[in-house]
Design a protein around this motif. Structure first.
Motif, PDB file in Angstrom:
ATOM      1  N   ALA A 235      75.679  57.275  48.828  1.00  7.99           N
ATOM      2  CA  ALA A 235      76.536  56.093  49.004  1.00  7.99           C
ATOM      3  C   ALA A 235      77.975  56.383  48.585  1.00  7.99           C
ATOM      4  CB  ALA A 235      75.973  54.916  48.217  1.00  7.99           C
ATOM      5  N   CYS A 236      78.151  57.148  47.509  1.00 10.90           N
ATOM      6  CA  CYS A 236      79.514  57.534  47.103  1.00 10.90           C
ATOM      7  C   CYS A 236      80.203  58.316  48.212  1.00 10.90           C
ATOM      8  CB  CYS A 236      79.464  58.363  45.819  1.00 10.90           C
ATOM      9  SG  CYS A 236      79.180  57.398  44.328  1.00 10.90           S
ATOM     10  N   ALA A 237      79.463  59.239  48.819  1.00 12.90           N
ATOM     11  CA  ALA A 237      80.043  60.033  49.906  1.00 12.90           C
ATOM     12  C   ALA A 237      80.373  59.166  51.105  1.00 12.90           C
ATOM     13  CB  ALA A 237      79.082  61.148  50.305  1.00 12.90           C
ATOM     14  N   MET A 238      79.493  58.208  51.426  1.00 11.81           N
ATOM     15  CA  MET A 238      79.750  57.346  52.586  1.00 11.81           C
ATOM     16  C   MET A 238      81.002  56.499  52.377  1.00 11.81           C
ATOM     17  SD  MET A 238      77.582  58.208  54.802  1.00 11.81           S
ATOM     18  CE  MET A 238      77.533  59.857  54.077  1.00 11.81           C
ATOM     19  N   LYS A 239      81.266  56.067  51.147  1.00  7.91           N
ATOM     20  CA  LYS A 239      82.474  55.290  50.879  1.00  7.91           C
ATOM     21  C   LYS A 239      83.721  56.144  51.109  1.00  7.91           C
ATOM     22  CE  LYS A 239      82.113  51.605  48.595  1.00  7.91           C
ATOM     23  NZ  LYS A 239      82.105  50.480  47.653  1.00  7.91           N
ATOM     24  N   CYS A 240      83.594  57.430  50.884  1.00  7.96           N
ATOM     25  CA  CYS A 240      84.724  58.339  51.120  1.00  7.96           C
ATOM     26  C   CYS A 240      84.906  58.649  52.599  1.00  7.96           C
ATOM     27  CB  CYS A 240      84.509  59.644  50.360  1.00  7.96           C
ATOM     28  SG  CYS A 240      84.390  59.479  48.565  1.00  7.96           S
ATOM     29  N   MET A 241      83.800  58.635  53.367  1.00  7.30           N
ATOM     30  CA  MET A 241      83.819  59.081  54.759  1.00  7.30           C
ATOM     31  C   MET A 241      83.823  57.932  55.759  1.00  7.30           C
ATOM     32  SD  MET A 241      80.908  62.036  54.241  1.00  7.30           S
ATOM     33  CE  MET A 241      81.124  62.828  55.836  1.00  7.30           C
ATOM     34  N   ASP A 242      83.778  56.693  55.256  1.00  4.32           N
ATOM     35  CA  ASP A 242      83.667  55.511  56.125  1.00  4.32           C
ATOM     36  C   ASP A 242      82.379  55.510  56.928  1.00  4.32           C
ATOM     37  OD1 ASP A 242      86.089  54.450  55.267  1.00  4.32           O
ATOM     38  OD2 ASP A 242      87.226  55.535  56.805  1.00  4.32           O
ATOM     39  N   GLY A 243      81.379  56.240  56.455  1.00  4.28           N
ATOM     40  CA  GLY A 243      80.053  56.180  57.052  1.00  4.28           C
ATOM     41  C   GLY A 243      79.258  55.054  56.422  1.00  4.28           C
ATOM     42  N   VAL A 244      77.954  55.028  56.698  1.00  7.36           N
ATOM     43  CA  VAL A 244      77.103  53.968  56.170  1.00  7.36           C
ATOM     44  C   VAL A 244      75.766  54.549  55.733  1.00  7.36           C
ATOM     45  CG1 VAL A 244      76.085  53.360  58.413  1.00  7.36           C
ATOM     46  CG2 VAL A 244      76.196  51.647  56.615  1.00  7.36           C
ATOM     47  N   ILE A 245      75.250  54.033  54.629  1.00  9.24           N
ATOM     48  CA  ILE A 245      73.862  54.235  54.264  1.00  9.24           C
ATOM     49  C   ILE A 245      73.226  52.866  54.120  1.00  9.24           C
ATOM     50  CG2 ILE A 245      74.510  54.510  51.818  1.00  9.24           C
ATOM     51  CD1 ILE A 245      71.905  56.119  51.452  1.00  9.24           C
ATOM     52  N   GLN A 246      72.038  52.713  54.678  1.00 15.71           N
ATOM     53  CA  GLN A 246      71.221  51.525  54.488  1.00 15.71           C
ATOM     54  C   GLN A 246      69.879  51.978  53.931  1.00 15.71           C
ATOM     55  OE1 GLN A 246      70.931  49.379  58.200  1.00 15.71           O
ATOM     56  NE2 GLN A 246      73.156  49.317  58.477  1.00 15.71           N
ATOM     57  N   GLY A 247      69.338  51.224  53.008  1.00 17.96           N
ATOM     58  CA  GLY A 247      68.088  51.643  52.391  1.00 17.96           C
ATOM     59  C   GLY A 247      67.186  50.474  52.042  1.00 17.96           C
ATOM     60  N   ARG A 248      65.899  50.762  51.954  1.00 17.65           N
ATOM     61  CA  ARG A 248      64.910  49.815  51.439  1.00 17.65           C
ATOM     62  C   ARG A 248      64.012  50.555  50.468  1.00 17.65           C
ATOM     63  NH1 ARG A 248      62.962  46.700  56.906  1.00 17.65           N
ATOM     64  NH2 ARG A 248      62.589  48.856  57.525  1.00 17.65           N
ATOM     65  N   LEU A 249      63.801  49.969  49.312  1.00 13.82           N
ATOM     66  CA  LEU A 249      62.970  50.611  48.299  1.00 13.82           C
ATOM     67  C   LEU A 249      61.563  50.839  48.837  1.00 13.82           C
ATOM     68  CD1 LEU A 249      64.157  48.613  45.159  1.00 13.82           C
ATOM     69  CD2 LEU A 249      64.871  50.908  45.871  1.00 13.82           C
TER      70      LEU A 249
END
Length: 341
Positions: A235-249
């Motif tokens: 998630a830290c990397a996605m904030k830098c790259m303007d990408g997205v992570i979505q997750g479900r436990l």
């Protein structure tokens, strides 16, 4: 001018950029990668991890921050170094949450396989999600082109079609990275039914996620179940790259499910990038241990080594590639890490 009423020294201070911690943090992952690099292909993943943890902890103590390890090597009793809750940094500077993975891909390192990396992520204090109750999560990761059109709740085929459309192609042009696990057999069939290709990885889904978000890696999308701690780092990397992570436990047992519910976690909730890391000034650094699509691994020569790193900051959106040449005799003099063993 908006600052014309301010004293000159205040106007200068207000417009000047603050310190980029990432340029200090990269020395930490470089040290961990160089320590682990000596163990590549030796079949001892615990030995490799041990030296990487020691090197990372030694160097992180020099970084100008007041950090608390949120994603670490485990609880204090089972992890004498870089344990969850450990205070790191030199005690000055900003208060930070710290996520460490001295080796993302210990098996890859032990077997001399591709894409083993050393990773470190930092965000403002209190901004990282606490995943301690559940160790795995279902994930979807993609880059900025398709970030607004994917949804982990969609069928696999729909997400692949959305990614293809966003990138101006068709499903046959899409490559999905997937951990090679029995739990993903049905998902692999669904991916193949669309015509998309699969890149299986045996370990190291942080590297896989970065590949899915970064141009020119040949990968467009990451799917499947992987580690929750790695999801926070991603998630830290996605904030830098303007990408997205979505997750479900994704609890693996009834006992884990119970612990999650007792902790107040919503197991059906879709966790977005901002849920996993809420801070807006995040840093992500990674150094290659073995060669991969993202970075070259550590190269050794008589008395020296070279490293290849990615350094990112979300506030500026800057992504740097840093190639460093190291003189090991000089490093030993001040780092207290033996890079020759």
């Amino acid at each position: 001018m908006p600052d014309s009423h301010l004293p000159e020294e205040l106007a200068v201070a207000r417009s000047a950029p603050d310190r980029n911690l990432a340029l200090e943090l990269v020395r930490v992952t470089e040290a961990a990668a160089m320590a682990a690099g000596r163990w590549v292909g030796k079949g001892d993943k615990n030995g490799a991890d041990g030296v990487a943890v020691n090197a990372m902890r030694t160097l992180i103590s020099t970084v100008g921050m007041r950090g608390t390890v949120v994603i670490g090597e485990g609880e204090k009793d089972n992890a004498p170094m870089l344990y969850n809750g450990e205070e790191v940094g030199d005690g000055d500077g900003p208060e930070c949450d710290v996520a460490v993975d001295p080796i993302d891909g210990t098996t890859l390192t032990a077997k001399g396989m591709m894409n083993a990396i050393s990773v470190l992520a930092v965000a403002p204090r209190g901004s990282m999600y606490d995943p301690s109750a559940v160790f795995y999560m279902e994930k979807l990761v993609t880059g900025p082109e398709a970030a607004d059109v994917v949804d982990i709740r969609y069928p696999v085929a729909e997400n692949i079609h959305q990614v293809a459309k966003a990138k101006g192609g068709k499903p046959e042009d899409v490559t999905v990275v997937l951990l090679d696990r029995p739990r993903h057999e049905e998902m692999a069939r669904e991916i193949r039914d669309t015509g998309a290709r699969i890149k299986f990885i045996s370990d190291g889904d942080v590297a896989g996620a970065i590949m899915a978000a970064r141009a020119d890696t040949g990968v467009d999308l990451l799917l499947g179940v992987g580690g929750t701690p790695e999801g926070i780092i991603t998630a830290c990397a996605m904030k830098c790259m303007d990408g997205v992570i979505q997750g479900r436990l994704w609890p693996t047992s009834d006992a884990e499910r119970e612990r999650a519910l007792e902790a107040g976690l919503e197991l059906d909730r879709v966790l977005l990038t901002d849920d996993l890391v809420s801070g807006d000034d995040c840093f992500f650094v990674a150094t290659g241990i073995t060669d991969g699509e993202l970075m070259k691994g550590v190269r050794y020569r008589a008395g020296g080594a070279s490293t290849h790193s990615l350094v990112m900051r979300s506030r500026s959106g800057t992504i740097r590639q840093i190639i460093s040449d190291h003189k090991l005799s000089k490093l030993r003099a001040y780092s207290n890490v033996d890079f020759d063993r």
